[in-house]
Design a protein around this motif. Structure first.
Motif, PDB file in Angstrom:
ATOM      1  N   GLY A  44     -11.247  -4.090  -9.793  1.00  0.00           N
ATOM      2  CA  GLY A  44     -11.137  -3.077 -10.824  1.00  0.00           C
ATOM      3  C   GLY A  44     -11.035  -1.835 -10.223  1.00  0.00           C
ATOM      4  O   GLY A  44     -10.357  -0.921 -10.332  1.00  0.00           O
ATOM      5  N   THR A  45     -12.490  -1.510  -9.621  1.00  0.00           N
ATOM      6  CA  THR A  45     -12.787  -0.116  -9.121  1.00  0.00           C
ATOM      7  C   THR A  45     -11.932   0.158  -8.009  1.00  0.00           C
ATOM      8  O   THR A  45     -11.198   1.390  -7.833  1.00  0.00           O
ATOM      9  CB  THR A  45     -14.185  -0.061  -8.665  1.00  0.00           C
ATOM     10  N   PHE A  46     -11.670  -0.830  -6.985  1.00  0.00           N
ATOM     11  CA  PHE A  46     -10.650  -0.525  -6.018  1.00  0.00           C
ATOM     12  C   PHE A  46      -9.273  -0.035  -6.488  1.00  0.00           C
ATOM     13  O   PHE A  46      -8.682   0.894  -6.053  1.00  0.00           O
ATOM     14  CB  PHE A  46     -10.547  -1.638  -5.148  1.00  0.00           C
ATOM     15  N   SER A  47      -8.660  -1.067  -7.437  1.00  0.00           N
ATOM     16  CA  SER A  47      -7.430  -0.642  -7.987  1.00  0.00           C
ATOM     17  C   SER A  47      -7.388   0.575  -8.746  1.00  0.00           C
ATOM     18  O   SER A  47      -6.341   1.630  -8.495  1.00  0.00           O
ATOM     19  CB  SER A  47      -7.291  -1.821  -8.877  1.00  0.00           C
ATOM     20  N   GLU A  48      -8.454   0.947  -9.378  1.00  0.00           N
ATOM     21  CA  GLU A  48      -8.469   2.335 -10.025  1.00  0.00           C
ATOM     22  C   GLU A  48      -8.538   3.402  -9.162  1.00  0.00           C
ATOM     23  O   GLU A  48      -7.622   4.337  -9.277  1.00  0.00           O
ATOM     24  CB  GLU A  48      -9.545   2.416 -11.056  1.00  0.00           C
ATOM     25  N   LYS A  49      -9.123   3.331  -8.081  1.00  0.00           N
ATOM     26  CA  LYS A  49      -9.277   4.656  -7.204  1.00  0.00           C
ATOM     27  C   LYS A  49      -7.971   4.653  -6.275  1.00  0.00           C
ATOM     28  O   LYS A  49      -7.476   5.940  -5.814  1.00  0.00           O
ATOM     29  CB  LYS A  49     -10.461   4.170  -6.144  1.00  0.00           C
ATOM     30  N   VAL A  50      -7.340   3.519  -5.912  1.00  0.00           N
ATOM     31  CA  VAL A  50      -5.980   3.537  -5.311  1.00  0.00           C
ATOM     32  C   VAL A  50      -4.834   4.099  -6.156  1.00  0.00           C
ATOM     33  O   VAL A  50      -4.152   4.931  -5.809  1.00  0.00           O
ATOM     34  CB  VAL A  50      -5.781   2.167  -4.820  1.00  0.00           C
ATOM     35  N   SER A  51      -4.733   3.738  -7.402  1.00  0.00           N
ATOM     36  CA  SER A  51      -3.875   4.301  -8.270  1.00  0.00           C
ATOM     37  C   SER A  51      -4.116   5.779  -8.595  1.00  0.00           C
ATOM     38  O   SER A  51      -3.155   6.529  -8.626  1.00  0.00           O
ATOM     39  CB  SER A  51      -3.994   3.404  -9.413  1.00  0.00           C
ATOM     40  N   ARG A  52      -5.253   6.081  -8.663  1.00  0.00           N
ATOM     41  CA  ARG A  52      -5.562   7.498  -8.913  1.00  0.00           C
ATOM     42  C   ARG A  52      -5.166   8.260  -7.645  1.00  0.00           C
ATOM     43  O   ARG A  52      -4.905   9.533  -7.863  1.00  0.00           O
ATOM     44  CB  ARG A  52      -7.169   7.705  -9.247  1.00  0.00           C
ATOM     45  N   THR A  53      -5.405   7.816  -6.488  1.00  0.00           N
ATOM     46  CA  THR A  53      -5.021   8.485  -5.167  1.00  0.00           C
ATOM     47  C   THR A  53      -3.471   8.714  -5.140  1.00  0.00           C
ATOM     48  O   THR A  53      -2.900   9.629  -4.796  1.00  0.00           O
ATOM     49  CB  THR A  53      -5.643   7.814  -3.901  1.00  0.00           C
ATOM     50  N   VAL A  54      -2.895   7.528  -5.539  1.00  0.00           N
ATOM     51  CA  VAL A  54      -1.263   7.497  -5.357  1.00  0.00           C
ATOM     52  C   VAL A  54      -0.637   8.403  -6.434  1.00  0.00           C
ATOM     53  O   VAL A  54       0.409   8.887  -6.054  1.00  0.00           O
ATOM     54  CB  VAL A  54      -0.780   6.150  -5.487  1.00  0.00           C
ATOM     55  N   ARG A  55      -1.359   8.623  -7.436  1.00  0.00           N
ATOM     56  CA  ARG A  55      -0.847   9.441  -8.630  1.00  0.00           C
ATOM     57  C   ARG A  55      -0.596  10.803  -8.230  1.00  0.00           C
ATOM     58  O   ARG A  55       0.105  11.411  -8.701  1.00  0.00           O
ATOM     59  CB  ARG A  55      -1.712   9.120  -9.948  1.00  0.00           C
ATOM     60  N   GLN A  56      -1.612  11.205  -7.286  1.00  0.00           N
ATOM     61  CA  GLN A  56      -1.551  12.771  -6.927  1.00  0.00           C
ATOM     62  C   GLN A  56      -0.247  12.913  -6.071  1.00  0.00           C
ATOM     63  O   GLN A  56       0.165  14.199  -6.025  1.00  0.00           O
ATOM     64  CB  GLN A  56      -2.895  12.970  -6.262  1.00  0.00           C
TER      65      GLN A  56
END
Length: 209
Positions: A96-108
């Protein structure tokens, strides 16, 4: 504390529960005094005491040996990282943490792509989810990432031929740990430390009553 009465299972359980964030012992202490144990019982007691007391030093020693082995094969290092990630993905919290951090980075960089990486909504019936909540990574089921990372790491292990090198390095690190723990004479600080840890364990047991 009589380490001769402590079983190997007790030492393993203690190493699982003890705080590993403590800094390693100084090298001047780690390589200070070596003697041959007088009997098998003395060796058994010394081995358990040193494994517990110098746990951080032994861990760093094994990591250093593995790091030197990986310098000979960069592909083996990538394969090891992918293998570790494929195993870590099996943990719900890490996934869950990995998915959240990747999604947050891609969102930028691409909000539209980040929106596609959201996990699907779980249907709710009478206020409760209709099925057990599945774990998704970047909008895909977890097993997809586990299979991809495991397959790529297996191919890299095969191509680099680094698995044998890593196994030899791991065996050397464990052998060095065993030899040091067998011949390093436990000092007074080590004995006092074991008494303090024993007191904390006993006090914890009493507080739970």
């Amino acid at each position: 504390m009589d380490w001769g009465n402590v079983t190997a299972e007790d030492v393993i359980d203690a190493l699982r529960e003890v705080d590993w964030s403590s800094p390693p012992r100084p090298l001047s202490e780690f390589f200070s005094r070596f003697t041959i144990p007088r009997s098998s019982s003395k060796w058994n007691s010394r081995l358990k005491c040193n494994l517990y007391y110098y746990r951080t030093n032994y861990f760093l020693l094994i990591v250093l040996v593995l790091g030197l082995a990986f310098l000979r094969s960069p592909l083996a290092l990538i394969a090891a990282v992918l293998t570790a990630l494929s195993i870590a993905f099996l943990n719900d919290s890490f996934a869950g943490t990995f998915s959240e951090k990747v999604s947050r980075t891609v969102r930028q960089f691409s909000p539209h792509l980040a929106a596609k990486m959201r996990p699907p909504l779980t249907p709710v019936i009478r206020g409760r989810p209709s099925a057990k909540r599945a774990i998704f990574i970047c909008g895909r089921p977890r097993w997809v990432f586990v299979m991809i990372f495991s397959s790529v790491s297996f191919i890299l292990w095969f191509v680099s031929c680094g698995l044998l090198t890593v196994l030899w390095a791991l065996a050397f690190g464990l052998l060095a740990t065993l030899l040091h723990a067998s011949f390093r004479t436990p000092n007074l600080k080590a004995r006092l430390n074991t008494y303090r840890e024993e007191f904390r364990a006993v006090w914890r047991n009493y507080s739970e009553l």
